[in-house]
Design a protein around this motif. Structure first.
Motif, PDB file in Angstrom:
ATOM      1  N   ASP A 295      27.768  -3.480  23.501  1.00 38.76           N
ATOM      2  CA  ASP A 295      27.084  -1.995  24.116  1.00 38.76           C
ATOM      3  C   ASP A 295      26.463  -1.021  23.576  1.00 38.76           C
ATOM      4  O   ASP A 295      25.846  -0.776  24.011  1.00 38.76           O
ATOM      5  N   SER A 296      27.357  -0.882  22.382  1.00 43.49           N
ATOM      6  CA  SER A 296      27.279   0.598  20.989  1.00 43.49           C
ATOM      7  C   SER A 296      25.645   0.384  21.052  1.00 43.49           C
ATOM      8  O   SER A 296      25.050   1.324  20.092  1.00 43.49           O
ATOM      9  N   VAL A 297      25.354  -1.200  20.533  1.00 45.93           N
ATOM     10  CA  VAL A 297      24.002  -1.067  20.204  1.00 45.93           C
ATOM     11  C   VAL A 297      23.582  -0.995  20.891  1.00 45.93           C
ATOM     12  O   VAL A 297      22.383  -0.410  20.496  1.00 45.93           O
ATOM     13  N   ARG A 298      23.826  -1.424  21.946  1.00 44.77           N
ATOM     14  CA  ARG A 298      22.259  -1.559  22.990  1.00 44.77           C
ATOM     15  C   ARG A 298      21.752  -0.188  23.208  1.00 44.77           C
ATOM     16  O   ARG A 298      20.512   0.388  23.987  1.00 44.77           O
ATOM     17  N   GLU A 299      23.054   0.630  23.354  1.00 44.68           N
ATOM     18  CA  GLU A 299      23.292   1.663  23.881  1.00 44.68           C
ATOM     19  C   GLU A 299      22.002   2.587  22.714  1.00 44.68           C
ATOM     20  O   GLU A 299      20.829   3.625  22.852  1.00 44.68           O
ATOM     21  N   GLU A 300      22.357   2.429  21.639  1.00 47.98           N
ATOM     22  CA  GLU A 300      21.748   2.651  20.225  1.00 47.98           C
ATOM     23  C   GLU A 300      20.415   2.697  20.578  1.00 47.98           C
ATOM     24  O   GLU A 300      19.371   3.916  20.201  1.00 47.98           O
ATOM     25  N   ILE A 301      20.043   1.482  20.816  1.00 45.38           N
ATOM     26  CA  ILE A 301      18.559   1.056  21.016  1.00 45.38           C
ATOM     27  C   ILE A 301      18.000   2.301  21.881  1.00 45.38           C
ATOM     28  O   ILE A 301      16.607   2.319  21.881  1.00 45.38           O
ATOM     29  N   ALA A 302      18.310   1.961  23.061  1.00 43.61           N
ATOM     30  CA  ALA A 302      17.394   2.203  24.304  1.00 43.61           C
ATOM     31  C   ALA A 302      17.988   4.242  23.947  1.00 43.61           C
ATOM     32  O   ALA A 302      16.242   4.762  23.955  1.00 43.61           O
ATOM     33  N   ASN A 303      18.254   4.614  23.267  1.00 45.88           N
ATOM     34  CA  ASN A 303      19.033   6.295  23.171  1.00 45.88           C
ATOM     35  C   ASN A 303      17.217   5.903  22.089  1.00 45.88           C
ATOM     36  O   ASN A 303      16.841   7.456  22.423  1.00 45.88           O
ATOM     37  N   SER A 304      17.360   5.830  20.977  1.00 52.55           N
ATOM     38  CA  SER A 304      16.453   5.922  20.358  1.00 52.55           C
ATOM     39  C   SER A 304      14.931   5.884  20.600  1.00 52.55           C
ATOM     40  O   SER A 304      13.906   6.807  20.295  1.00 52.55           O
ATOM     41  N   PHE A 305      14.702   4.414  21.631  1.00 54.95           N
ATOM     42  CA  PHE A 305      13.493   4.424  21.737  1.00 54.95           C
ATOM     43  C   PHE A 305      13.297   5.798  22.987  1.00 54.95           C
ATOM     44  O   PHE A 305      12.264   6.260  22.758  1.00 54.95           O
ATOM     45  N   CYS A 306      13.854   6.271  23.639  1.00 54.70           N
ATOM     46  CA  CYS A 306      13.516   7.426  24.557  1.00 54.70           C
ATOM     47  C   CYS A 306      13.539   8.706  23.244  1.00 54.70           C
ATOM     48  O   CYS A 306      12.640   9.794  24.070  1.00 54.70           O
ATOM     49  N   GLU A 307      14.090   8.849  22.905  1.00 52.67           N
ATOM     50  CA  GLU A 307      13.976  10.001  21.739  1.00 52.67           C
ATOM     51  C   GLU A 307      12.746   9.896  20.715  1.00 52.67           C
ATOM     52  O   GLU A 307      11.658  10.978  20.351  1.00 52.67           O
TER      53      GLU A 307
END
Length: 401
Positions: A295-307
């Motif tokens: 989950d931590s890696v998936r969150e980083e991926i999603a946050n990166s896309f949004c930013e």
């Protein structure tokens, strides 16, 4: 807001993307090998080869509007610069690299016909390179009025004395021109009219390169960021740009486009880092699972896309405002982009580094050098704090009444 680039820009984007994929990416590491050879400040042969191909393909001077360039708007150029930014040195292949882009803009906007003939034409042709010499080690150069370098009139010449550093580009053997900012009228009551800019051939007597400056351990060969002492350097009075006391005005005209170009390229860096992060997360396993299943890696991926998307939209809005209303009218958005984009890119690249582990901090990927670039640009072309201060002053004038 549609931010719709022109048909010409869309066609050029496809050409640049194809050129990057087919010509530049396969030799990404060859560039570093050649730049690490015996003659480290000589432009690598692979760059010269690629420049010739890009020029033949019409992918040349894309950053510059009007007759000198491809006739693109800032909005048109943004996705092209982003694509070039995926490989840190690629913009030079298209004659779109800093500091030459800013210097060509200065000469095209403010140069005399003679100055354009001597310096702008060979820069546009990619025959020479140039450097911008403003920052000084002895003063807080984030406040350009602090600059102490002396430019003194002596008959038909100007005499220059001062010490500069981080004069980006000046180590390269192809660098033939230094644009130097200093004070011609230090006692002027208006601090913004004390400074001037002057053209100094790099081989002029009294120009002493003291050392190359590293950035997080990188010396950035073959470009370099040297410390330079100007010791009684004499150049013709005709080398002054626009006239005495106009240096601050020129700097503002130069730095606006320069800042937004850095933002465009950094979005390309961040986008590539996100793609690499996704690929690594799908390919590597730890503790019996793919990294992408944590989950931590998936969150980083999603946050990166949004930013990245947020930063891209802000940059496009700034570019569009520059096109519609001029650079001065867009200074709030340019400042905002300059605050947001480098920090965003550094965060996204850092997340990719974390997932890559040891490979993320070594020479096997572009990630360490890309992170260095993003972190440096939080200082280069004005630190975050200066942009925040300027932006807040403008907002208070607008909304605080």
């Amino acid at each position: 807001m549609l931010f719709q680039e022109s048909a010409k820009a869309r066609e050029l984007l496809e050409q640049v993307r194809r050129f990057m994929t087919e010509e530049v990416l396969p030799v990404e590491h060859l560039y570093r090998e050649q730049a690490s050879g015996e003659n480290r400040y000589h432009t690598p042969a692979i760059v010269q080869e690629l420049k010739s191909k890009a020029k033949t393909a019409g992918l040349w001077n894309l950053f510059l509007p009007g007759d000198h360039g491809a006739g693109l708007t800032n909005l048109d150029y943004a996705p092209l610069a982003e694509e070039m930014g995926r490989i840190l040195w690629a913009s030079e292949v298209f004659n779109c690299s800093a500091p030459d882009t800013g210097n060509m803009e200065i000469l095209s906007m403010f140069g005399t016909p003679e100055q354009k003939k001597q310096w702008l034409e060979p820069l546009l042709a990619g025959e020479i390179r140039s450097a911008f010499s403003m920052t000084e080690p002895a003063v807080a150069s984030s406040d350009a009025t602090n600059i102490q370098c002396e430019i003194r009139r002596d008959g038909n010449e100007y005499v220059i004395n001062g010490r500069k550093w981080f004069t980006s580009g000046a180590m390269n053997e192809a660098c033939k021109l230094l644009i130097v900012m200093g004070k011609t009228d230090p006692d002027n009551a208006d601090r913004h009219h004390q400074q001037s800019m002057i053209l100094v051939p790099r081989d002029t007597a009294g120009v002493h390169i003291i050392r190359d400056m590293t950035v997080f351990g990188y010396d950035e060969a073959p470009v370099g960021h040297p410390e330079i002492v100007y010791d009684n350097v004499r150049v013709p009075a005709s080398n002054i740009l626009l006239g005495e006391g106009r240096g601050f005005e020129i700097a503002q005209g130069r730095l606006g486009p320069g800042r937004i170009h850095h933002c465009m390229r950094l979005i390309g860096c961040a986008q590539r880092a996100l793609e690499m992060l996704c690929q690594r997360a799908e390919q590597r396993e730890a503790f019996g699972r793919r990294l992408s299943q944590f989950d931590s890696v998936r969150e980083e991926i999603a946050n990166s896309f949004c930013e990245i998307e947020q930063a891209r939209l802000l940059t496009l809005k700034a570019a569009d405002r520059m096109d519609q209303e001029g650079n001065k009218a867009a200074k709030d958005l340019i400042a905002a982009a300059k605050i947001v984009v480098p920090s965003m890119a550094a965060r996204v690249i850092d997340r990719a580094i974390q997932v890559y582990g040891g490979a993320g901090v070594c020479q096997d990927t572009f990630l360490p050098e890309a992170w260095m670039y993003a972190r440096y640009i939080r200082i280069g072309d004005g630190p975050d704090q200066v942009h925040r201060a300027a932006l807040s002053r403008q907002l208070l004038r607008t909304y605080g009444v």
